[in-house]
Design a protein around this motif. Structure first.
Motif, PDB file in Angstrom:
ATOM      1  N   LYS B 116       5.706  10.364  -8.447  1.00  0.00           N
ATOM      2  CA  LYS B 116       4.278  10.870  -8.346  1.00  0.00           C
ATOM      3  C   LYS B 116       3.624  10.221  -6.783  1.00  0.00           C
ATOM      4  O   LYS B 116       2.775  10.603  -6.175  1.00  0.00           O
ATOM      5  CB  LYS B 116       3.503  10.053  -9.362  1.00  0.00           C
ATOM      6  N   GLN B 117       4.566   9.010  -6.359  1.00  0.00           N
ATOM      7  CA  GLN B 117       4.347   8.645  -4.916  1.00  0.00           C
ATOM      8  C   GLN B 117       4.408   9.723  -3.800  1.00  0.00           C
ATOM      9  O   GLN B 117       3.836   9.295  -2.728  1.00  0.00           O
ATOM     10  CB  GLN B 117       5.074   7.356  -4.843  1.00  0.00           C
ATOM     11  N   ALA B 118       5.128  10.546  -4.105  1.00  0.00           N
ATOM     12  CA  ALA B 118       5.483  11.493  -2.978  1.00  0.00           C
ATOM     13  C   ALA B 118       4.406  12.735  -2.824  1.00  0.00           C
ATOM     14  O   ALA B 118       4.191  13.563  -1.931  1.00  0.00           O
ATOM     15  CB  ALA B 118       6.754  12.230  -3.142  1.00  0.00           C
ATOM     16  N   LEU B 119       3.378  12.628  -3.698  1.00  0.00           N
ATOM     17  CA  LEU B 119       2.279  13.622  -3.721  1.00  0.00           C
ATOM     18  C   LEU B 119       1.090  13.224  -2.414  1.00  0.00           C
ATOM     19  O   LEU B 119       0.865  12.154  -2.524  1.00  0.00           O
ATOM     20  CB  LEU B 119       1.566  13.689  -5.072  1.00  0.00           C
ATOM     21  N   VAL B 120       1.004  14.157  -1.795  1.00  0.00           N
ATOM     22  CA  VAL B 120      -0.034  13.931  -0.747  1.00  0.00           C
ATOM     23  C   VAL B 120      -1.049  14.929  -0.678  1.00  0.00           C
ATOM     24  O   VAL B 120      -0.886  16.206  -1.489  1.00  0.00           O
ATOM     25  CB  VAL B 120       0.584  13.961   0.685  1.00  0.00           C
ATOM     26  N   ARG B 130       7.849   3.226   6.307  1.00  0.00           N
ATOM     27  CA  ARG B 130       9.029   2.782   6.816  1.00  0.00           C
ATOM     28  C   ARG B 130       9.647   1.570   5.876  1.00  0.00           C
ATOM     29  O   ARG B 130      10.589   1.009   5.641  1.00  0.00           O
ATOM     30  CB  ARG B 130       9.327   2.482   7.980  1.00  0.00           C
ATOM     31  N   ASN B 131       8.593   1.022   4.904  1.00  0.00           N
ATOM     32  CA  ASN B 131       8.874  -0.204   4.443  1.00  0.00           C
ATOM     33  C   ASN B 131       8.451  -0.201   2.738  1.00  0.00           C
ATOM     34  O   ASN B 131       8.130  -1.330   2.303  1.00  0.00           O
ATOM     35  CB  ASN B 131       8.034  -1.412   4.955  1.00  0.00           C
ATOM     36  N   GLY B 132       8.399   1.016   2.292  1.00  0.00           N
ATOM     37  CA  GLY B 132       8.036   1.057   0.621  1.00  0.00           C
ATOM     38  C   GLY B 132       8.077   2.696   0.541  1.00  0.00           C
ATOM     39  O   GLY B 132       8.424   3.399   1.321  1.00  0.00           O
ATOM     40  N   MET B 133       7.539   2.930  -0.673  1.00  0.00           N
ATOM     41  CA  MET B 133       7.610   4.259  -1.257  1.00  0.00           C
ATOM     42  C   MET B 133       6.495   4.991  -1.034  1.00  0.00           C
ATOM     43  O   MET B 133       6.730   6.461  -0.800  1.00  0.00           O
ATOM     44  CB  MET B 133       7.988   4.189  -2.643  1.00  0.00           C
ATOM     45  N   ALA B 134       5.166   4.633  -0.887  1.00  0.00           N
ATOM     46  CA  ALA B 134       4.084   5.229  -0.966  1.00  0.00           C
ATOM     47  C   ALA B 134       3.543   5.916   0.626  1.00  0.00           C
ATOM     48  O   ALA B 134       3.378   4.981   1.488  1.00  0.00           O
ATOM     49  CB  ALA B 134       2.796   4.708  -1.394  1.00  0.00           C
ATOM     50  N   PRO B 135       3.574   7.127   0.959  1.00  0.00           N
ATOM     51  CA  PRO B 135       3.160   7.449   2.118  1.00  0.00           C
ATOM     52  C   PRO B 135       1.758   7.370   2.305  1.00  0.00           C
ATOM     53  O   PRO B 135       0.973   7.254   1.443  1.00  0.00           O
ATOM     54  CB  PRO B 135       3.674   8.931   2.206  1.00  0.00           C
ATOM     55  N   GLY B 136       1.266   7.188   3.649  1.00  0.00           N
ATOM     56  CA  GLY B 136      -0.110   7.218   3.796  1.00  0.00           C
ATOM     57  C   GLY B 136      -0.421   8.788   4.314  1.00  0.00           C
ATOM     58  O   GLY B 136       0.240   9.609   4.314  1.00  0.00           O
ATOM     59  N   MET B 137      -1.717   8.699   4.263  1.00  0.00           N
ATOM     60  CA  MET B 137      -2.383  10.115   4.618  1.00  0.00           C
ATOM     61  C   MET B 137      -3.766   9.871   5.632  1.00  0.00           C
ATOM     62  O   MET B 137      -4.268   8.873   5.612  1.00  0.00           O
ATOM     63  CB  MET B 137      -2.917  10.789   3.447  1.00  0.00           C
TER      64      MET B 137
END
Lengths: 410, 410
Positions: B116-120, B130-137
């Motif tokens: 779910k964390q890869a959903l944008v 670069r330091n965790g799993m959740a991307p920003g937007m």
């Protein structure tokens, strides 16, 4: 009762300081069962502050303000609120007097705008400021309650604890009481602790179990409400016992205690004295130890031996030790601990030597730390740590490990 | 461009963590000329978050969110915003891949909610983590811009610096740049400083002059924009000169510097060494001094002389001095400073002796402090302070005064 916390100060919006007041207050409000639904920070601007007040009044029973009670022109919290709730500002005799005393004591010059700090809203309860000049206030209108606290944490915190919190507790009277207790652990990681307690945490409901990591320590907050069958205190007690069965060997204290405080307490109880030789930590262990009052029974002094010359000439470490093994070595740590104990005539001697970084030393990487621990009539021990982190992070955690080893000995 | 920073997380409202993200972001936004008018923290609750979003959209161009991008059910920042701005959530290939790599690396088991964390949000610019799993937007609509960042500072900070800040700088393009400079003062109160500069502060517009007190110091932030006639830097320079004419004797440094740092810098420049005898401060001066790397050139070590016995036996203070004048005396401070200088063979010796409280000592009140300052080949000086405040407040300010006196000597 629900609350919003409103911090006033452009310095917050510029990122000059962090809003630690919101955290402190939230923590204490949670404890007494006041729900906090929002934190806001707004600048020293009357219009924008007024907008925040009007919005918050619609949502929350209680509005707690921090900051903007100072003597300068951009401190306008009380003026803005007084104006909004149509209250006059009047001089508070007690506050005025304590401001005058402050200036007499410190021999600083009192200016006209210092006087302004003694102005309070009519009909409000004044919260005395024992650590600064601006008094706090509490005002209850038909629709909302307002608590005004100063911005500097060293003024705000004691004021809230001594006057603000008791007042709120009185106000909310018979609401459901929430009890909470914090258990403090050292020497175990957060994920290890969470794994060890996974089933207990998953079952959480009443009480809840919340682990939190920080600064090389892990804490667990147990929070409970009275249930029909059991008191909150008893519910906490039961869970605490289960937790202690599993990870009790890492436990060192409760609530706001620190591992240094526990060490000081035990040394006092056992009437033991300690001396300290600090290289890596440069005085940090002793400075934290003496931050508690009444430590002179257990602590007479120590030596900061930053250079090898001081280690050799003042603390009598053998030249050969420094030559053969280096300053960051088991041998050096032991000699430092033993010699400082002998020199100061104490029951224990502790030493810290290591590489704080950023550069390596004697071919040893930053984070390599030796702690020596000498005890009268026993064999001297030494402990090797491999820490990661910043220079000051390493120093701080080294001090905690020092306390941890002394506690194990006591 | 103006912005609001919205932190999402019930742990903030419970006071479990402090909102350091708001400070970090505000600092960087100020640097690139984005005005921040409000910080808000709200819990993990979709309705209350939506309310905050709707209000903020009316006031601010840019909404920056931190937190609520994690894998669990109560992480709902991106779902709430996507729903509100009517954007679909779609899988980001790059993010999905880096999550899979993370789980391969750590040999942990990947669960469905990690995916779910890869959903944008569709149409958004993805800010890699670069330091965790959740991307920003980052998403720009016709009316507002939205930046979504993860909550943990060690993920959020590098993401903002590498991707968020450059993106915003590009976005604001050629807008006027804001310059600011902080001047730091010691030994003068905030209201005295404000009285001395009152006319300058009242005239404030461009540049603005904002004094701020904290921890025994006062700072002044001068902030300017380019004007048609002058560059921001020059406007600041002119005001700085005027300020320095009036209160320059209390000035010690710029921006994030500390008085200890300035002392260390000057000692290094002048290739001088210092040793220290600490009673009242218990090692705090030396511990702060050694918190800077590379201090071994100027500092070899010192002695913590908490008890009178240590003052006498290890530091050679005359028994008569302690008997006649006491440990908290001009005479004792001078002997301590001289003797520690001699013992450690340094250019300067400094000593701290006093009453930290809460109790009086030798009939002297808490806050009574003597600082001794010895210089090779010169007459030894001693300074009396009368401080007010808590035990640790007194100790901290004493250390700052120590630096202040050494700086005056250099």
């Amino acid at each position: 009762m629900n609350a919003e916390i409103i911090a006033v100060g452009t310095e917050l919006l510029l990122g000059q300081i962090v809003n630690s007041n919101a955290q402190f207050l939230s923590n204490h409000l949670a404890e007494i069962g006041v729900d906090v639904f929002r934190h806001t920070a707004v600048g020293d601007n009357a219009d924008r502050l007024l907008q925040v007040i009007k919005e918050a009044e619609k949502r929350a029973d209680l509005l707690i303000f921090t900051g903007g009670l100072g003597p300068t022109k951009d401190d306008l919290t009380k003026e803005t609120i007084a104006n909004h709730v149509k209250k006059q500002l009047i001089y508070d005799e007690e506050a005025l007097e304590s401001i005058q005393i402050f200036f007499e004591k410190t021999k600083l010059k009192m200016t006209e705008n210092n006087k302004k700090q003694a102005l309070v809203m009519e009909d409000s309860t004044v919260l005395p400021n024992r650590n600064g000049m601006a008094p706090g206030m509490f005002l209850k209108t038909e629709t909302n309650s307002y608590m005004l606290l100063p911005g500097p944490p060293k003024e705000m915190q004691p004021m809230f604890l001594s006057f603000g919190k008791p007042l709120l507790m009185q106000l909310i009277g018979q609401v459901e009481k929430i009890e909470s207790k914090v258990l403090r652990f050292f020497g175990i990681g957060e994920s290890q602790l969470e794994t060890d307690l996974e089933d207990l945490i998953l079952l959480q409901n009443n009480p809840t179990i919340a682990p939190l990591a920080g600064d090389g320590e892990v804490t667990i907050r147990i929070t409970a409400k009275n249930s029909p069958n059991a008191k909150a205190e008893d519910l906490i007690q039961r869970v605490e016992e289960k937790i202690m069965e599993r990870v009790g060997s890492y436990f060192y204290g409760y609530d706001q205690s620190s591992i240094m405080e526990e060490m000081v307490k035990l040394l006092k109880e056992q009437k033991k004295t300690i001396a300290c030789a600090e290289s890596l930590t440069g005085g940090l262990f002793q400075s934290e130890l003496t931050s508690f009052s009444g430590t002179s029974e257990i602590f007479k002094g120590g030596i900061v031996c930053y250079s090898n010359k001081v280690k050799e000439q003042i603390l009598g470490v053998a030249n050969e030790t420094l030559h053969t093994f280096g300053a960051v070595s088991e041998q050096c740590a032991k000699e430092l601990a033993e010699n400082v104990m002998t020199q100061f005539g104490t029951d224990y001697g502790i030493s810290f030597t290591g590489v704080a970084g950023p550069d390596s030393l004697e071919g040893k990487k930053p984070g390599t730390v030796w702690i020596g621990l000498a005890e009268k009539g026993s064999e001297t021990k030494a402990f090797l740590l491999q820490l990661v982190g910043s220079r000051n992070g390493i120093r701080k955690r080294t001090v905690k490990y020092g306390c941890h080893y002394v506690l194990q000995l006591l």
